[in-house]
Write a protein that holds these residues in place. Structure first.
Motif, PDB file in Angstrom:
ATOM      1  N   TRP A  55      52.963  47.873  44.661  1.00 35.03           N
ATOM      2  CA  TRP A  55      53.134  48.011  43.222  1.00 35.03           C
ATOM      3  C   TRP A  55      51.753  48.182  42.613  1.00 35.03           C
ATOM      4  N   LYS A  56      51.591  49.230  41.785  1.00 36.78           N
ATOM      5  CA  LYS A  56      50.291  49.526  41.207  1.00 36.78           C
ATOM      6  C   LYS A  56      50.466  50.285  39.907  1.00 36.78           C
ATOM      7  N   ASP A  57      49.365  50.421  39.172  1.00 38.21           N
ATOM      8  CA  ASP A  57      49.337  51.256  37.979  1.00 38.21           C
ATOM      9  C   ASP A  57      49.268  52.714  38.439  1.00 38.21           C
ATOM     10  N   PRO A  58      50.019  53.619  37.804  1.00 38.86           N
ATOM     11  CA  PRO A  58      50.018  55.016  38.257  1.00 38.86           C
ATOM     12  C   PRO A  58      48.675  55.720  38.110  1.00 38.86           C
ATOM     13  N   HIS A  59      47.767  55.187  37.322  1.00 38.58           N
ATOM     14  CA  HIS A  59      46.483  55.850  37.072  1.00 38.58           C
ATOM     15  C   HIS A  59      45.312  55.205  37.807  1.00 38.58           C
ATOM     16  N   CYS A  60      45.593  54.235  38.683  1.00 43.58           N
ATOM     17  CA  CYS A  60      44.520  53.502  39.355  1.00 43.58           C
ATOM     18  C   CYS A  60      44.050  54.248  40.599  1.00 43.58           C
ATOM     19  N   GLY A  61      42.799  54.670  40.585  1.00 47.68           N
ATOM     20  CA  GLY A  61      42.227  55.393  41.719  1.00 47.68           C
ATOM     21  C   GLY A  61      41.913  54.501  42.906  1.00 47.68           C
ATOM     22  N   CYS A  62      41.440  53.293  42.647  1.00 46.32           N
ATOM     23  CA  CYS A  62      41.088  52.426  43.772  1.00 46.32           C
ATOM     24  C   CYS A  62      42.335  51.988  44.540  1.00 46.32           C
ATOM     25  N   CYS A  63      43.468  51.876  43.855  1.00 41.87           N
ATOM     26  CA  CYS A  63      44.718  51.544  44.542  1.00 41.87           C
ATOM     27  C   CYS A  63      45.092  52.665  45.507  1.00 41.87           C
ATOM     28  N   GLN A  82      54.537  51.173  38.763  1.00 37.08           N
ATOM     29  CA  GLN A  82      55.064  50.488  37.586  1.00 37.08           C
ATOM     30  C   GLN A  82      54.231  49.274  37.206  1.00 37.08           C
ATOM     31  N   GLY A  83      53.009  49.210  37.727  1.00 37.86           N
ATOM     32  CA  GLY A  83      52.175  48.034  37.475  1.00 37.86           C
ATOM     33  C   GLY A  83      52.556  46.926  38.434  1.00 37.86           C
ATOM     34  N   ASN A  84      51.755  45.868  38.429  1.00 39.63           N
ATOM     35  CA  ASN A  84      52.018  44.808  39.404  1.00 39.63           C
ATOM     36  C   ASN A  84      52.108  43.403  38.821  1.00 39.63           C
ATOM     37  N   ASN A  85      51.899  43.236  37.524  1.00 42.79           N
ATOM     38  CA  ASN A  85      51.930  41.878  36.962  1.00 42.79           C
ATOM     39  C   ASN A  85      53.285  41.207  37.111  1.00 42.79           C
ATOM     40  N   ALA A  86      54.356  41.935  36.797  1.00 38.86           N
ATOM     41  CA  ALA A  86      55.699  41.346  36.877  1.00 38.86           C
ATOM     42  C   ALA A  86      56.064  41.008  38.321  1.00 38.86           C
ATOM     43  N   ILE A  87      55.791  41.922  39.252  1.00 37.94           N
ATOM     44  CA  ILE A  87      56.165  41.663  40.647  1.00 37.94           C
ATOM     45  C   ILE A  87      55.310  40.558  41.249  1.00 37.94           C
ATOM     46  N   ARG A  88      54.036  40.486  40.868  1.00 38.39           N
ATOM     47  CA  ARG A  88      53.184  39.403  41.360  1.00 38.39           C
ATOM     48  C   ARG A  88      53.794  38.057  40.974  1.00 38.39           C
ATOM     49  N   ASN A  89      54.213  37.949  39.727  1.00 42.41           N
ATOM     50  CA  ASN A  89      54.843  36.732  39.229  1.00 42.41           C
ATOM     51  C   ASN A  89      56.168  36.473  39.951  1.00 42.41           C
ATOM     52  N   ALA A  95      48.519  33.869  39.439  1.00 44.45           N
ATOM     53  CA  ALA A  95      47.699  34.830  38.692  1.00 44.45           C
ATOM     54  C   ALA A  95      46.204  34.687  39.021  1.00 44.45           C
ATOM     55  N   LYS A  96      45.766  33.491  39.403  1.00 46.00           N
ATOM     56  CA  LYS A  96      44.341  33.294  39.708  1.00 46.00           C
ATOM     57  C   LYS A  96      43.881  34.126  40.908  1.00 46.00           C
ATOM     58  N   PHE A  97      44.811  34.612  41.715  1.00 46.90           N
ATOM     59  CA  PHE A  97      44.470  35.467  42.857  1.00 46.90           C
ATOM     60  C   PHE A  97      44.671  36.946  42.525  1.00 46.90           C
ATOM     61  N   GLY A  98      44.944  37.259  41.253  1.00 44.75           N
ATOM     62  CA  GLY A  98      45.322  38.599  40.837  1.00 44.75           C
ATOM     63  C   GLY A  98      44.291  39.685  41.082  1.00 44.75           C
ATOM     64  N   SER A  99      44.822  40.885  41.271  1.00 46.04           N
ATOM     65  CA  SER A  99      44.020  42.089  41.429  1.00 46.04           C
ATOM     66  C   SER A  99      44.827  43.246  40.846  1.00 46.04           C
ATOM     67  N   CYS A 100      44.437  44.457  41.164  1.00 44.28           N
ATOM     68  CA  CYS A 100      45.058  45.628  40.541  1.00 44.28           C
ATOM     69  C   CYS A 100      46.318  46.119  41.245  1.00 44.28           C
ATOM     70  N   GLY A 107      57.875  40.136  54.402  1.00 48.96           N
ATOM     71  CA  GLY A 107      58.029  38.881  53.675  1.00 48.96           C
ATOM     72  C   GLY A 107      56.735  38.273  53.172  1.00 48.96           C
ATOM     73  N   TYR A 108      55.600  38.868  53.476  1.00 47.83           N
ATOM     74  CA  TYR A 108      54.303  38.373  53.016  1.00 47.83           C
ATOM     75  C   TYR A 108      53.825  39.178  51.806  1.00 47.83           C
ATOM     76  N   VAL A 109      53.246  38.475  50.836  1.00 41.80           N
ATOM     77  CA  VAL A 109      52.668  39.111  49.651  1.00 41.80           C
ATOM     78  C   VAL A 109      51.198  39.409  49.948  1.00 41.80           C
ATOM     79  N   ILE A 110      50.774  40.620  49.629  1.00 45.80           N
ATOM     80  CA  ILE A 110      49.375  41.023  49.803  1.00 45.80           C
ATOM     81  C   ILE A 110      48.858  41.357  48.410  1.00 45.80           C
TER      82      ILE A 110
END
Length: 181
Positions: A55-63, A82-89, A95-100, A107-110
């Motif tokens: 899950w990422k922002d559609p305009h993020c180059g580093c992703c 579609q972005g990643n804030n909602a899925i991260r949650n 959130a303290k481990f958040g990135s782009c 079954g593992y979150v990266i």
């Protein structure tokens, strides 16, 4: 000839017949070898690609660069722009481990710019954990590397995040200034 001698002779004859039956013919031996060789070549084949959702922002180059890094290492990515804030949650990554970007594999979150080698280690050893995280966007991590960053490599840690939100260092990467190529 006595009854006992007849039985002994009959037993020896049966034993000789069994030995002959157990001795493989050349054809049987060749078929067995061919089967062994063909089955061992099946085991030598490359592992199938590992499926990962990102899950990422559609305009993020580093992703996009991080996903390219994964694909070079044998992963097959399904990209959700579609972005990643909602899925991260939703997946429980604090959130303290958040990135782009946020990913899910077996079954593992990266979270963030985790090197492919660490993800491969994670799915191989299968620890009881939520997943891995590289908080922020450290220069020199996969997707945040190369000449556009002056070939700079900052130090960063890959964290193993527990289901209770605690973490410990999974692998540390030393920073270094590399000469321009």
């Amino acid at each position: 000839m006595s009854q006992r001698s007849k039985l002994r002779a009959q037993a020896q004859s049966s034993l000789r017949a069994a030995r002959i039956a157990l001795t493989p013919s050349r054809r049987t031996l060749l078929i067995g070898l061919a089967t062994l060789i063909s089955s061992s070549s099946l085991f030598a084949q490359k592992d199938p690609p590992l499926a990962i959702q990102v899950w990422k922002d559609p305009h993020c180059g580093c992703c996009k660069d991080w996903i390219a890094h994964l694909e070079k290492s044998g992963f097959t990515a399904t990209i959700l722009d579609q972005g990643n804030n909602a899925i991260r949650n939703q997946l429980g990554m604090p959130a303290k481990f958040g990135s782009c970007h946020t990913a899910l594999i077996q079954g593992y979150v990266i979270e963030g710019h985790v090197p492919a080698s660490e993800i491969l280690t994670l799915v191989k050893i299968k620890p009881i954990a939520l997943g891995l995280a590289v908080p922020g966007m450290p220069i020199g991590s996969p997707g945040m590397d190369g000449s556009m960053y002056g070939n700079r490599r900052d130090a960063f840690d890959v964290l193993l995040v527990q289901k209770d939100g605690k973490s410990k260092i999974f692998k540390s990467y030393r920073g270094e200034k590399r000469a321009d190529t």
